[in-house]
Design a protein around this motif. Structure first.
Motif: not given
Length: 107
Positions: A65-89
């Motif tokens: 999970x890497x924020x590489x593009x303009x406007x892409x942030x680690x916080x966005x990736x963190x939120x996406x990962x936690x949502x996809x993990x459905x409480x298991x992360x």
């Protein structure tokens, strides 16, 4: 005989190879380890279950999970990962992944 009374027999090896490092697995972690070992001058071999691209990394949306593009942030990736993990992360592990991911991709 083993403790269970059953002995498993393996076939004779069909090949042999001398290496300093044997990496088991051809996902992003295994290939990264293999590249680093080879760059350090070590004779390195990668062992995988079938073909190099048969691992699970490609199913993990790129593996890092890497924020590489303009406007892409680690916080966005963190939120996406936690949502996809459905409480298991593990939130600390996810935080580490998204903050260290961009440098790992660049390497």
């Amino acid at each position: 005989m083993t403790a269970t009374g059953i002995r498993l027999h393996a076939p004779a090896p069909g090949w042999s190879l001398d290496a300093d490092v044997v990496v088991v697995g051809s996902g992003v972690a295994g290939l990264t380890a293999a590249l680093r070992a080879a760059a350090a001058g070590l004779r390195t071999v990668v062992v995988t279950k079938a073909r190099l691209d048969d691992g699970s990394t490609r199913w993990a949306q790129g593996g890092i999970a890497a924020a590489l593009g303009e406007g892409d942030t680690p916080e966005q990736h963190q939120e996406d990962t936690l949502v996809a993990g459905a409480g298991l992360c593990d939130e600390e592990a996810v935080r580490t992944l998204v903050t260290e991911g961009p440098d790992a991709v660049r390497r």
